[in-house]
Write a protein that holds these residues in place. Structure first.
Motif, PDB file in Angstrom:
ATOM      1  N   ILE A  54       0.850  -1.194   0.000  1.00 31.61           N
ATOM      2  CA  ILE A  54       0.000   0.000   0.000  1.00 31.61           C
ATOM      3  C   ILE A  54       0.885   1.244   0.000  1.00 31.61           C
ATOM      4  N   VAL A  55       0.432   2.264  -0.689  1.00 38.83           N
ATOM      5  CA  VAL A  55       1.087   3.569  -0.664  1.00 38.83           C
ATOM      6  C   VAL A  55      -0.008   4.584  -0.361  1.00 38.83           C
ATOM      7  N   LEU A  56       0.214   5.429   0.657  1.00 36.81           N
ATOM      8  CA  LEU A  56      -0.796   6.386   1.098  1.00 36.81           C
ATOM      9  C   LEU A  56      -0.347   7.814   0.830  1.00 36.81           C
ATOM     10  N   SER A  57      -1.285   8.658   0.433  1.00 37.56           N
ATOM     11  CA  SER A  57      -0.991  10.076   0.199  1.00 37.56           C
ATOM     12  C   SER A  57      -1.210  10.863   1.484  1.00 37.56           C
ATOM     13  N   ASP A  58      -0.857  12.130   1.433  1.00 37.55           N
ATOM     14  CA  ASP A  58      -1.259  13.070   2.476  1.00 37.55           C
ATOM     15  C   ASP A  58      -2.772  13.258   2.364  1.00 37.55           C
ATOM     16  N   ALA A  59      -3.363  13.922   3.340  1.00 32.61           N
ATOM     17  CA  ALA A  59      -4.788  14.262   3.268  1.00 32.61           C
ATOM     18  C   ALA A  59      -4.939  15.588   2.530  1.00 32.61           C
ATOM     19  N   PHE A  60      -5.949  15.657   1.670  1.00 31.32           N
ATOM     20  CA  PHE A  60      -6.255  16.861   0.899  1.00 31.32           C
ATOM     21  C   PHE A  60      -7.718  17.226   1.121  1.00 31.32           C
ATOM     22  N   PRO A  61      -8.100  18.490   0.878  1.00 35.02           N
ATOM     23  CA  PRO A  61      -9.532  18.815   0.934  1.00 35.02           C
ATOM     24  C   PRO A  61     -10.272  17.969  -0.097  1.00 35.02           C
ATOM     25  N   LYS A  62     -11.444  17.455   0.280  1.00 34.86           N
ATOM     26  CA  LYS A  62     -12.195  16.588  -0.633  1.00 34.86           C
ATOM     27  C   LYS A  62     -12.498  17.335  -1.937  1.00 34.86           C
ATOM     28  N   GLY A  63     -12.149  16.684  -3.060  1.00 35.79           N
ATOM     29  CA  GLY A  63     -12.406  17.262  -4.372  1.00 35.79           C
ATOM     30  C   GLY A  63     -11.270  18.098  -4.921  1.00 35.79           C
ATOM     31  N   TYR A  64     -10.159  18.172  -4.177  1.00 35.73           N
ATOM     32  CA  TYR A  64      -9.022  18.999  -4.608  1.00 35.73           C
ATOM     33  C   TYR A  64      -7.705  18.251  -4.475  1.00 35.73           C
ATOM     34  N   LEU A  65      -6.757  18.681  -5.291  1.00 42.34           N
ATOM     35  CA  LEU A  65      -5.363  18.222  -5.205  1.00 42.34           C
ATOM     36  C   LEU A  65      -4.478  19.452  -5.087  1.00 42.34           C
ATOM     37  N   PRO A  66      -3.275  19.299  -4.550  1.00 44.13           N
ATOM     38  CA  PRO A  66      -2.387  20.464  -4.457  1.00 44.13           C
ATOM     39  C   PRO A  66      -2.009  20.976  -5.843  1.00 44.13           C
ATOM     40  N   LYS A  67      -1.860  22.278  -5.936  1.00 39.31           N
ATOM     41  CA  LYS A  67      -1.404  22.903  -7.173  1.00 39.31           C
ATOM     42  C   LYS A  67      -0.017  22.359  -7.494  1.00 39.31           C
ATOM     43  N   PRO A  68       0.250  21.977  -8.739  1.00 40.94           N
ATOM     44  CA  PRO A  68       1.590  21.497  -9.079  1.00 40.94           C
ATOM     45  C   PRO A  68       2.650  22.561  -8.767  1.00 40.94           C
ATOM     46  N   VAL A  69       3.770  22.130  -8.225  1.00 45.71           N
ATOM     47  CA  VAL A  69       4.848  23.055  -7.882  1.00 45.71           C
ATOM     48  C   VAL A  69       5.751  23.189  -9.107  1.00 45.71           C
TER      49      VAL A  69
END
Length: 196
Positions: A54-69
């Motif tokens: 398993i690989v887990l991500s950080d938590a994000f607001p539902k329906g959003y992903l972080p803006k690409p850096v």
């Protein structure tokens, strides 16, 4: 490997940000508690050799992903000049940290119109006590009141999980996340922190 979206609803304050690496550690402890140490040992076999279970991500607001850096020029529309963005515009653009998940496949110069400022986490200070184990009281000195930072996540959150279903089933992952949510995540879980 299959990708799953796990939605969680925080029910109180957190003392540790919900990050994938910490969440993975909590997940491993949950596996031991529910299935035993032998199961975790089998699941971890090959993890460092590019065979994670398993690989887990950080938590994000539902329906959003972080803006690409990316450097600022990657977000310019075709024909747009650098001079058209002053320092005030760039500051405003930096605050727009989130991208709706349905816009992730757009080219970066078209994503810029979709970036949003989403309430995600608020920080507050909370008073806590350090208790002297001999007297069971907060009796001053190093056993006295202090301030600690508490995180309050706004709304539902999403964690993404990539799962090898030949080694762990999606239903098991769901049960383990429910267990973590009931017992609490991260620091101060034993005193009620980090529940979802």
């Amino acid at each position: 490997m299959e990708l799953y979206q796990i939605d969680i609803a925080p029910t109180g304050g957190f003392y540790t940000p919900i990050k994938g690496d910490t969440l993975f550690g909590m997940f491993c402890w949950a596996v031991v508690e529910k299935f035993g140490e032998d199961r975790l040992t089998k699941l971890l076999d090959g993890y460092a050799a590019d065979r994670p279970y398993i690989v887990l991500s950080d938590a994000f607001p539902k329906g959003y992903l972080p803006k690409p850096v990316l450097p600022f020029p990657y977000y310019k529309k075709e024909g747009q000049k650098d001079e058209s963005f002053n320092a005030k515009d760039r500051k405003k653009f930096k605050r727009l940290e989130w991208l709706p998940t349905d816009k992730i496949s757009l080219p970066t110069n078209q994503m810029a119109d979709s970036f949003a400022e989403v309430p995600f986490v608020k920080k507050s200070l909370k008073t806590a006590n350090s208790v002297n184990p001999e007297t069971n009281h907060a009796s001053g000195g190093k056993y006295s009141a202090y301030m600690t930072e508490q995180l309050h996540y706004q709304g539902e959150l999403t964690v993404y999980a990539v799962i090898d279903e030949t080694r762990i089933f999606a239903d098991e992952v769901k049960d383990l996340f429910e267990q973590i949510g009931l017992t609490g995540y991260g620091k101060k879980a034993s005193s009620g922190g980090g529940k979802f």
